[in-house]
Design a protein around this motif. Structure first.
Motif, PDB file in Angstrom:
ATOM      1  N   CYS A  52       0.801  -1.222   0.000  1.00  0.00           N
ATOM      2  CA  CYS A  52       0.000   0.000   0.000  1.00  0.00           C
ATOM      3  C   CYS A  52       0.837   1.277   0.000  1.00  0.00           C
ATOM      4  O   CYS A  52       0.325   2.356  -0.325  1.00  0.00           O
ATOM      5  CB  CYS A  52      -0.975   0.011   1.169  1.00  0.00           C
ATOM      6  SG  CYS A  52      -0.213   0.237   2.790  1.00  0.00           S
ATOM      7  N   LYS A  53       2.115   1.183   0.341  1.00  0.00           N
ATOM      8  CA  LYS A  53       2.980   2.354   0.393  1.00  0.00           C
ATOM      9  C   LYS A  53       3.984   2.409  -0.759  1.00  0.00           C
ATOM     10  O   LYS A  53       4.749   3.371  -0.867  1.00  0.00           O
ATOM     11  CB  LYS A  53       3.742   2.379   1.719  1.00  0.00           C
ATOM     12  CG  LYS A  53       2.861   2.435   2.949  1.00  0.00           C
ATOM     13  CD  LYS A  53       3.701   2.318   4.209  1.00  0.00           C
ATOM     14  CE  LYS A  53       2.824   2.289   5.456  1.00  0.00           C
ATOM     15  NZ  LYS A  53       3.634   2.098   6.690  1.00  0.00           N
ATOM     16  N   SER A  54       3.976   1.394  -1.606  1.00  0.00           N
ATOM     17  CA  SER A  54       5.066   1.254  -2.568  1.00  0.00           C
ATOM     18  C   SER A  54       4.739   1.841  -3.942  1.00  0.00           C
ATOM     19  O   SER A  54       3.656   1.598  -4.489  1.00  0.00           O
ATOM     20  CB  SER A  54       5.416  -0.222  -2.748  1.00  0.00           C
ATOM     21  OG  SER A  54       6.445  -0.373  -3.696  1.00  0.00           O
ATOM     22  N   PRO A  55       5.699   2.579  -4.543  1.00  0.00           N
ATOM     23  CA  PRO A  55       5.531   3.051  -5.921  1.00  0.00           C
ATOM     24  C   PRO A  55       5.913   1.985  -6.945  1.00  0.00           C
ATOM     25  O   PRO A  55       5.722   2.174  -8.151  1.00  0.00           O
ATOM     26  CB  PRO A  55       6.500   4.237  -5.988  1.00  0.00           C
ATOM     27  CG  PRO A  55       7.600   3.860  -5.044  1.00  0.00           C
ATOM     28  CD  PRO A  55       6.926   3.100  -3.926  1.00  0.00           C
ATOM     29  N   THR A  56       6.423   0.843  -6.460  1.00  0.00           N
ATOM     30  CA  THR A  56       6.836  -0.246  -7.350  1.00  0.00           C
ATOM     31  C   THR A  56       5.615  -0.880  -8.003  1.00  0.00           C
ATOM     32  O   THR A  56       4.572  -1.048  -7.356  1.00  0.00           O
ATOM     33  CB  THR A  56       7.610  -1.307  -6.544  1.00  0.00           C
ATOM     34  OG1 THR A  56       8.737  -0.690  -5.936  1.00  0.00           O
ATOM     35  CG2 THR A  56       8.064  -2.452  -7.425  1.00  0.00           C
ATOM     36  N   PRO A  57       5.709  -1.259  -9.280  1.00  0.00           N
ATOM     37  CA  PRO A  57       4.571  -1.919  -9.934  1.00  0.00           C
ATOM     38  C   PRO A  57       4.140  -3.173  -9.181  1.00  0.00           C
ATOM     39  O   PRO A  57       4.981  -3.939  -8.691  1.00  0.00           O
ATOM     40  CB  PRO A  57       5.105  -2.262 -11.329  1.00  0.00           C
ATOM     41  CG  PRO A  57       6.198  -1.285 -11.569  1.00  0.00           C
ATOM     42  CD  PRO A  57       6.826  -1.048 -10.218  1.00  0.00           C
ATOM     43  N   ILE A  58       2.836  -3.389  -9.124  1.00  0.00           N
ATOM     44  CA  ILE A  58       2.315  -4.549  -8.408  1.00  0.00           C
ATOM     45  C   ILE A  58       2.831  -5.852  -9.018  1.00  0.00           C
ATOM     46  O   ILE A  58       3.049  -6.838  -8.309  1.00  0.00           O
ATOM     47  CB  ILE A  58       0.759  -4.534  -8.371  1.00  0.00           C
ATOM     48  CG1 ILE A  58       0.207  -5.667  -7.517  1.00  0.00           C
ATOM     49  CG2 ILE A  58       0.177  -4.569  -9.786  1.00  0.00           C
ATOM     50  CD1 ILE A  58       0.576  -5.599  -6.058  1.00  0.00           C
ATOM     51  N   GLY A  59       3.098  -5.849 -10.331  1.00  0.00           N
ATOM     52  CA  GLY A  59       3.646  -7.042 -10.966  1.00  0.00           C
ATOM     53  C   GLY A  59       5.008  -7.419 -10.427  1.00  0.00           C
ATOM     54  O   GLY A  59       5.361  -8.602 -10.372  1.00  0.00           O
ATOM     55  N   ALA A  60       5.803  -6.427 -10.015  1.00  0.00           N
ATOM     56  CA  ALA A  60       7.109  -6.695  -9.411  1.00  0.00           C
ATOM     57  C   ALA A  60       6.965  -7.055  -7.937  1.00  0.00           C
ATOM     58  O   ALA A  60       7.670  -7.938  -7.429  1.00  0.00           O
ATOM     59  CB  ALA A  60       8.022  -5.481  -9.572  1.00  0.00           C
ATOM     60  N   LEU A  61       6.062  -6.407  -7.235  1.00  0.00           N
ATOM     61  CA  LEU A  61       5.871  -6.677  -5.807  1.00  0.00           C
ATOM     62  C   LEU A  61       5.426  -8.116  -5.559  1.00  0.00           C
ATOM     63  O   LEU A  61       5.875  -8.756  -4.607  1.00  0.00           O
ATOM     64  CB  LEU A  61       4.843  -5.703  -5.222  1.00  0.00           C
ATOM     65  CG  LEU A  61       5.289  -4.251  -5.106  1.00  0.00           C
ATOM     66  CD1 LEU A  61       4.099  -3.352  -4.793  1.00  0.00           C
ATOM     67  CD2 LEU A  61       6.364  -4.096  -4.029  1.00  0.00           C
ATOM     68  N   LEU A  62       4.559  -8.630  -6.422  1.00  0.00           N
ATOM     69  CA  LEU A  62       4.066  -9.996  -6.228  1.00  0.00           C
ATOM     70  C   LEU A  62       5.166 -11.038  -6.415  1.00  0.00           C
ATOM     71  O   LEU A  62       5.055 -12.156  -5.893  1.00  0.00           O
ATOM     72  CB  LEU A  62       2.916 -10.287  -7.190  1.00  0.00           C
ATOM     73  CG  LEU A  62       1.593  -9.582  -6.900  1.00  0.00           C
ATOM     74  CD1 LEU A  62       0.570  -9.911  -7.985  1.00  0.00           C
ATOM     75  CD2 LEU A  62       1.049  -9.959  -5.524  1.00  0.00           C
ATOM     76  N   MET A  63       6.225 -10.686  -7.148  1.00  0.00           N
ATOM     77  CA  MET A  63       7.329 -11.616  -7.368  1.00  0.00           C
ATOM     78  C   MET A  63       8.444 -11.425  -6.351  1.00  0.00           C
ATOM     79  O   MET A  63       9.409 -12.191  -6.341  1.00  0.00           O
ATOM     80  CB  MET A  63       7.886 -11.414  -8.774  1.00  0.00           C
ATOM     81  CG  MET A  63       6.930 -11.848  -9.876  1.00  0.00           C
ATOM     82  SD  MET A  63       6.891 -13.627 -10.099  1.00  0.00           S
ATOM     83  CE  MET A  63       8.405 -13.848 -11.019  1.00  0.00           C
ATOM     84  N   ASP A  64       8.342 -10.413  -5.513  1.00  0.00           N
ATOM     85  CA  ASP A  64       9.365 -10.140  -4.506  1.00  0.00           C
ATOM     86  C   ASP A  64       9.121 -11.054  -3.309  1.00  0.00           C
ATOM     87  O   ASP A  64       8.158 -10.880  -2.562  1.00  0.00           O
ATOM     88  CB  ASP A  64       9.300  -8.672  -4.091  1.00  0.00           C
ATOM     89  CG  ASP A  64      10.415  -8.264  -3.145  1.00  0.00           C
ATOM     90  OD1 ASP A  64      11.040  -9.154  -2.536  1.00  0.00           O
ATOM     91  OD2 ASP A  64      10.637  -7.057  -2.996  1.00  0.00           O
ATOM     92  N   GLN A  65      10.006 -12.027  -3.099  1.00  0.00           N
ATOM     93  CA  GLN A  65       9.805 -13.016  -2.045  1.00  0.00           C
ATOM     94  C   GLN A  65       9.880 -12.412  -0.649  1.00  0.00           C
ATOM     95  O   GLN A  65       9.423 -13.025   0.322  1.00  0.00           O
ATOM     96  CB  GLN A  65      10.815 -14.145  -2.180  1.00  0.00           C
ATOM     97  CG  GLN A  65      10.714 -14.910  -3.498  1.00  0.00           C
ATOM     98  CD  GLN A  65       9.350 -15.542  -3.712  1.00  0.00           C
ATOM     99  OE1 GLN A  65       8.940 -16.422  -2.947  1.00  0.00           O
ATOM    100  NE2 GLN A  65       8.619 -15.115  -4.730  1.00  0.00           N
ATOM    101  N   ALA A  66      10.417 -11.194  -0.540  1.00  0.00           N
ATOM    102  CA  ALA A  66      10.422 -10.504   0.748  1.00  0.00           C
ATOM    103  C   ALA A  66       9.081  -9.852   1.036  1.00  0.00           C
ATOM    104  O   ALA A  66       8.790  -9.482   2.177  1.00  0.00           O
ATOM    105  CB  ALA A  66      11.523  -9.442   0.782  1.00  0.00           C
ATOM    106  N   VAL A  67       8.242  -9.714   0.015  1.00  0.00           N
ATOM    107  CA  VAL A  67       6.903  -9.149   0.178  1.00  0.00           C
ATOM    108  C   VAL A  67       5.883 -10.262   0.383  1.00  0.00           C
ATOM    109  O   VAL A  67       5.082 -10.240   1.316  1.00  0.00           O
ATOM    110  CB  VAL A  67       6.519  -8.279  -1.042  1.00  0.00           C
ATOM    111  CG1 VAL A  67       5.070  -7.792  -0.928  1.00  0.00           C
ATOM    112  CG2 VAL A  67       7.470  -7.090  -1.164  1.00  0.00           C
ATOM    113  N   ILE A  68       5.917 -11.234  -0.510  1.00  0.00           N
ATOM    114  CA  ILE A  68       4.998 -12.376  -0.432  1.00  0.00           C
ATOM    115  C   ILE A  68       5.748 -13.598  -0.946  1.00  0.00           C
ATOM    116  O   ILE A  68       6.335 -13.566  -2.024  1.00  0.00           O
ATOM    117  CB  ILE A  68       3.700 -12.107  -1.219  1.00  0.00           C
ATOM    118  CG1 ILE A  68       2.735 -13.283  -1.112  1.00  0.00           C
ATOM    119  CG2 ILE A  68       3.982 -11.763  -2.661  1.00  0.00           C
ATOM    120  CD1 ILE A  68       1.351 -12.969  -1.657  1.00  0.00           C
TER     121      ILE A  68
END
Length: 265
Positions: free
Chosen positions: A141-157
């Motif tokens: 919710c605070k990130s300017p990073t594209p959601i497509g990249a966030l979903l692949m970030d193992q530190a996020v999910i």
């Protein structure tokens, strides 16, 4: 690369076949030989997974950590096993079954503090009962990073890979290029619930079933004997819903597929 459901499925299989009894562990290839000697003949207490990491917990507190990476795989067989074929990093032999591991990115014996350190770097895993989606939402919710990249970030999910990333975004009509902070709470909650359900199906069936029954027709899957997808590896093909050609780009080194019409910015 195998996604999280594959590791959870392996963890459950190894729990059934090896846990509670001594396991003979060796390294025919030789690269795991010293670590294998530390656990050879010990009782496997339990097997579990977190994201794309598999854990074998042995008596005495030693833990085998396996990350399959791009090329790793287990081959399961009934005993007696045939002589090893190829580069077998780790061979496990129990009372009734054996398992050969080839080509992993990681195969090592760790102590509990080292396991805890790895898990601390990982985001919540939708397949774990202790997963806290609030931690994921706090990052997105605070990130300017594209959601497509966030979903692949193992530190996020933890555990989401290329297929689940493409398909969950399609199913919820969200462009992979939309910044995380522009994903609404309602959209996130729906995606999380959907991931839990779809990945659980993946554990149960051993394959990723992501297309809704009413859409499961028309052009076949991108590869024989796998379920259809909405977007994954369908670049240039007509969207199953609206007919628009599926688009493709490379995001942070990974191929990404989406429908420009169905998935809103």
């Amino acid at each position: 690369m195998p996604e999280g459901h594959t590791l959870h499925r392996l963890a459950r299989l190894h729990q059934r076949r090896f846990a509670g009894s001594p396991v003979r562990v060796s390294s025919p290839q030789g690269r795991f030989a010293e670590d294998a000697a530390l656990i050879d003949g010990r009782v496997l207490v339990r097997s579990d997974a977190w994201g794309k990491h598999l854990w074998h917990h042995y008596e005495g507190g030693l833990v085998v950590h396996v990350h399959l990476g791009l090329y790793g795989s287990f081959t399961e067989s009934a005993v007696p096993l045939e002589p090893p074929v190829g580069q077998v990093r780790m061979r496990m032999v129990g009372a009734e079954y054996g398992s050969d591991l080839r080509g992993p990115t990681a195969c090592e014996v760790l102590h509990p503090p080292q396991v805890a350190a790895i898990e601390a770097r990982l985001g919540p895993d939708p397949l774990r009962r202790d997963a806290d989606p609030e931690r994921v939402w706090a990052r997105i919710c605070k990130s300017p990073t594209p959601i497509g990249a966030l979903l692949m970030d193992q530190a996020v999910i933890a555990g989401v890979g290329n297929v689940y990333r493409a398909e969950i975004l399609f199913r919820h009509g969200i462009s992979p290029q939309r910044p995380g902070r522009r994903v609404s709470r309602a959209e996130f909650d729906a995606m999380w619930a959907d991931l839990v359900e779809l990945m659980t199906i993946g554990v149960r069936r051993g394959k990723m079933h992501v297309v809704r029954p009413e859409d499961d027709h028309g052009e076949p899957s991108y590869v024989k004997d796998r379920p259809r997808t909405y977007a994954y590896r369908r670049a240039g093909s007509a969207c199953r819903i609206c007919g628009t050609p599926i688009a493709h780009l490379v995001m942070k080194g990974r191929n990404l597929f989406w429908c420009p019409a169905c998935q809103a910015d």
